[in-house]
Scaffold this motif. Sequence first.
Motif, PDB file in Angstrom:
ATOM      1  N   ASN A 151      28.688  23.348  26.728  1.00  0.00           N
ATOM      2  CA  ASN A 151      27.488  23.018  25.953  1.00  0.00           C
ATOM      3  C   ASN A 151      26.885  24.281  25.354  1.00  0.00           C
ATOM      4  O   ASN A 151      27.007  25.369  25.919  1.00  0.00           O
ATOM      5  CB  ASN A 151      26.443  22.338  26.841  1.00  0.00           C
ATOM      6  N   ARG A 152      26.201  24.123  24.218  1.00  0.00           N
ATOM      7  CA  ARG A 152      25.485  25.250  23.620  1.00  0.00           C
ATOM      8  C   ARG A 152      24.362  25.679  24.548  1.00  0.00           C
ATOM      9  O   ARG A 152      23.686  24.850  25.164  1.00  0.00           O
ATOM     10  CB  ARG A 152      24.875  24.864  22.266  1.00  0.00           C
TER      11      ARG A 152
ATOM     12  N   ALA B 210      19.044  31.642  23.747  1.00  0.00           N
ATOM     13  CA  ALA B 210      20.094  30.998  22.958  1.00  0.00           C
ATOM     14  C   ALA B 210      20.591  31.880  21.809  1.00  0.00           C
ATOM     15  O   ALA B 210      21.793  31.943  21.543  1.00  0.00           O
ATOM     16  CB  ALA B 210      19.601  29.652  22.424  1.00  0.00           C
TER      17      ALA B 210
ATOM     18  N   GLU C 175      20.780  26.788  25.483  1.00  0.00           N
ATOM     19  CA  GLU C 175      19.472  26.482  24.909  1.00  0.00           C
ATOM     20  C   GLU C 175      18.416  27.364  25.554  1.00  0.00           C
ATOM     21  O   GLU C 175      18.647  27.980  26.582  1.00  0.00           O
ATOM     22  CB  GLU C 175      19.132  25.011  25.128  1.00  0.00           C
TER      23      GLU C 175
END
Length: 180
Positions: free
Chosen positions: A165-166, A172, A168
Amino acid sequence: MKKTLLALVVAGFVLAGCDQQAAPESPSQTETETAAVVEHQAQADDASVTEVPVTLPEVDQPEVTQPIADSAHSARNALDWDGTYTGILPCADCEGIKTELIVKKDGTFILTEVYLGKEGNAFEYEGSFNWNTAGNTIALPGAGDGAVQYFVGENQLFRLDREGNRVEGDLASHYVLRKQ
């Protein structure tokens, strides 16, 4: 009076039958207005009120369409992704990880990581990378202690977490390698 009401209802059905579009699930504005006129005329019959002819405007309903994603284009085949990417990634026990990633059109990579503020902590990994099925993420097997993955963007790579997942939050923007 009943003949007028019947003629109005029949005219409403004829007008509705002329519409070539599929009928929406909820009543249209024209049908609602026709029902209101019929109800008004029924009340007029009961109250002995003089009839006033009503002309209903024809309303065009806009066709609503959803955009369809173009599955033929992905980062893999639409972006100029090969090249050298650099940046300093966050580090839990050092000043940062100076990272250089070279990705080549032949599907190979060279990853160099230097742990800033620590001596003798430079690592280099080489191998072949894999694309995910969507064509937007590369995985570098054998690079480091886990699955290293990057989301491929326009002239930048976004380091993904262990689950793919990116990242956050406040840090980030520090998980990005920029193309040189």
